[in-house]
Enzyme design. Structure first.
Site, PDB file in Angstrom:
ATOM      1  N   ILE A   9       0.814  -1.219   0.000  1.00 10.48           N
ATOM      2  CA  ILE A   9       0.000   0.000   0.000  1.00 10.48           C
ATOM      3  C   ILE A   9       0.846   1.267   0.000  1.00 10.48           C
ATOM      4  O   ILE A   9       0.373   2.338  -0.397  1.00 10.48           O
ATOM      5  CB  ILE A   9      -0.976  -0.003   1.200  1.00 10.48           C
ATOM      6  CG1 ILE A   9      -2.078   1.046   1.017  1.00 10.48           C
ATOM      7  CG2 ILE A   9      -0.218   0.189   2.516  1.00 10.48           C
ATOM      8  CD1 ILE A   9      -3.197   0.944   2.038  1.00 10.48           C
ATOM      9  N   SER A 126       2.843  -7.997 -14.993  1.00  9.33           N
ATOM     10  CA  SER A 126       3.674  -6.968 -15.624  1.00  9.33           C
ATOM     11  C   SER A 126       3.893  -7.286 -17.094  1.00  9.33           C
ATOM     12  O   SER A 126       3.994  -8.449 -17.484  1.00  9.33           O
ATOM     13  CB  SER A 126       5.027  -6.899 -14.915  1.00  9.33           C
ATOM     14  OG  SER A 126       5.970  -6.157 -15.664  1.00  9.33           O
ATOM     15  N   GLU A 128       6.582  -6.942 -18.478  1.00 12.75           N
ATOM     16  CA  GLU A 128       7.897  -7.556 -18.568  1.00 12.75           C
ATOM     17  C   GLU A 128       7.798  -9.076 -18.733  1.00 12.75           C
ATOM     18  O   GLU A 128       8.753  -9.715 -19.174  1.00 12.75           O
ATOM     19  CB  GLU A 128       8.732  -7.228 -17.331  1.00 12.75           C
ATOM     20  CG  GLU A 128       9.157  -5.772 -17.220  1.00 12.75           C
ATOM     21  CD  GLU A 128      10.256  -5.390 -18.206  1.00 12.75           C
ATOM     22  OE1 GLU A 128      11.108  -6.244 -18.508  1.00 12.75           O
ATOM     23  OE2 GLU A 128      10.240  -4.240 -18.669  1.00 12.75           O
ATOM     24  N   TYR A 152      12.989 -10.724 -12.304  1.00 13.03           N
ATOM     25  CA  TYR A 152      11.723 -10.073 -11.970  1.00 13.03           C
ATOM     26  C   TYR A 152      10.593 -10.627 -12.837  1.00 13.03           C
ATOM     27  O   TYR A 152       9.532 -11.001 -12.331  1.00 13.03           O
ATOM     28  CB  TYR A 152      11.837  -8.555 -12.180  1.00 13.03           C
ATOM     29  CG  TYR A 152      10.507  -7.846 -12.145  1.00 13.03           C
ATOM     30  CD1 TYR A 152       9.863  -7.592 -10.935  1.00 13.03           C
ATOM     31  CD2 TYR A 152       9.891  -7.430 -13.321  1.00 13.03           C
ATOM     32  CE1 TYR A 152       8.638  -6.939 -10.904  1.00 13.03           C
ATOM     33  CE2 TYR A 152       8.668  -6.779 -13.303  1.00 13.03           C
ATOM     34  CZ  TYR A 152       8.047  -6.542 -12.093  1.00 13.03           C
ATOM     35  OH  TYR A 152       6.826  -5.904 -12.060  1.00 13.03           O
ATOM     36  N   PHE A 191      13.563   4.553 -10.873  1.00  9.84           N
ATOM     37  CA  PHE A 191      13.010   4.269 -12.190  1.00  9.84           C
ATOM     38  C   PHE A 191      13.382   5.375 -13.171  1.00  9.84           C
ATOM     39  O   PHE A 191      13.478   6.551 -12.813  1.00  9.84           O
ATOM     40  CB  PHE A 191      11.487   4.122 -12.107  1.00  9.84           C
ATOM     41  CG  PHE A 191      11.046   2.861 -11.402  1.00  9.84           C
ATOM     42  CD1 PHE A 191      10.794   1.692 -12.113  1.00  9.84           C
ATOM     43  CD2 PHE A 191      10.906   2.839 -10.020  1.00  9.84           C
ATOM     44  CE1 PHE A 191      10.407   0.535 -11.456  1.00  9.84           C
ATOM     45  CE2 PHE A 191      10.516   1.682  -9.358  1.00  9.84           C
ATOM     46  CZ  PHE A 191      10.269   0.521 -10.076  1.00  9.84           C
ATOM     47  N   PRO A 282      21.753  -6.883 -18.209  1.00  6.58           N
ATOM     48  CA  PRO A 282      22.394  -8.038 -18.844  1.00  6.58           C
ATOM     49  C   PRO A 282      21.622  -8.537 -20.064  1.00  6.58           C
ATOM     50  O   PRO A 282      22.213  -8.918 -21.073  1.00  6.58           O
ATOM     51  CB  PRO A 282      22.412  -9.088 -17.725  1.00  6.58           C
ATOM     52  CG  PRO A 282      22.418  -8.289 -16.466  1.00  6.58           C
ATOM     53  CD  PRO A 282      21.586  -7.072 -16.752  1.00  6.58           C
TER      54      PRO A 282
END
Length: 323
Positions: A9, A126, A128, A152, A191, A282
């Site tokens: 949150i 996500s 990603e 991730y 970010f 990477p």
């Protein structure tokens, strides 16, 4: 009054979601890590809400603590947003990223299933997860195969699959939101979007001379976080659970972000950026662009803030127009 439990949150999405649900007269409960009680700066996104919400302390990896919280709160809806969400760090800290993101999701799903199986569950996926896509002209939708290339992204695919498993095996109302990049003034400082707008303001004030960046040709589908938390809530109001891509349908490069942000300050980004190979990942994802037609049709959702307006909102908040 509906009762909601939000993990994460104190994050960007969690804070906007809490505001939205309070406006809809939910009783809002949030889970934060114990460290937030020591470092009050972690509350900065929700300081204005602390007298309206209920805070509980636990790590998402601490099953007994989570169990006690869910037994006490008995939520009608649970939004699982907590994760190690900075992609670059996931390469350095792959074990903790995988542990936190996968075990945290599994813990929450298992506890909700046991304690309050009628509770609706939202998992924060996500873009990603799509990773390296084959065709740079394609849009990614709910049927696009996942091809994760970072710890991730791998952890998010696992959490997404766990969510589907609990939905299909135990008839839980469990949905996965595949949200493409979404930014706001509350974005974390690590970010790239936040780094850029902060640098523009600092350079304008002569506090900073350059901005070091990595791959500026990487392209992302960037939206506005408050728009995206509305989509989360809409998913949870459906009669039947389903997964949704949330995106603007337009892709811009980091170079585009730099050009727009610096031009608003009447500066040329090329005069200030330094390409730093150490900031390259990477393995990088060079292109993502989402197709949210399912969300438009079934949720009546669409983004309200376009890319240029998003950059402007972030710069205004950062103080560009208060110089």
């Amino acid at each position: 009054m509906k009762v909601v439990l939000i993990t994460g949150i104190t994050g960007q999405d969690g804070s906007y979601l809490a505001e939205l649900l309070l406006s809809k007269e939910y009783e809002v409960h949030g889970i934060v890590r114990h460290i937030a009680n020591i470092n009050e700066d972690r509350y900065y996104r929700i300081k204005h809400l602390l007298d309206k919400i209920h805070i509980h302390f636990a790590s998402v990896e601490d099953y007994p603590a989570l169990l006690e919280i869910v037994q006490k709160v008995k939520p009608d809806e649970c939004y699982h947003l907590a994760s190690q969400s900075f992609v670059a760090d996931s390469f350095k800290y792959e074990f903790s990223t995988l542990s936190t993101n996968i075990n945290g999701t599994h813990n929450m799903l298992s506890i909700i299933h046991q304690v309050c199986p009628k509770c609706k569950f939202y998992f924060a996926g996500s873009s990603e997860m799509f990773g390296k896509v084959n065709d740079y002209e394609d849009f990614q939708n709910e049927d696009t195969p996942f091809n994760p290339v970072s710890p991730y992204a791998i952890s998010k695919v696992a959490g997404f699959d766990l969510t589907k498993y609990y939905r299909n095996s135990f008839n839980m109302f469990a949905v996965g939101g595949i949200l493409f990049n979404h930014e706001s003034p509350r974005r974390g400082s690590q970010f790239i979007s936040k780094k850029i707008v902060a640098a523009v303001v600092n350079i304008s004030q002569k506090f900073q001379k350059e901005l070091r960046v990595g791959n500026i040709d990487a392209r992302r589908d960037w939206g506005y976080a408050p728009d995206y938390v509305k989509a989360m809530w809409l998913m949870m109001q459906k009669d039947e659970p389903s997964d949704y891509v949330i995106a603007t349908g337009k892709s811009y490069s980091v170079r585009d972000f730099l050009e727009i942000a610096f031009s608003i300050a009447k500066l040329n980004y090329e005069d200030y950026i330094v390409i730093d190979k150490d900031l390259y990942r990477p393995v990088d994802v060079n292109y993502l662009c989402g197709n949210a037609s399912k969300a438009r049709k079934e949720l009546a959702w669409k983004p309200e803030v376009n890319f240029s307006k998003l950059v402007q909102i972030m710069l205004e908040y950062e103080g560009l127009y208060n110089l």
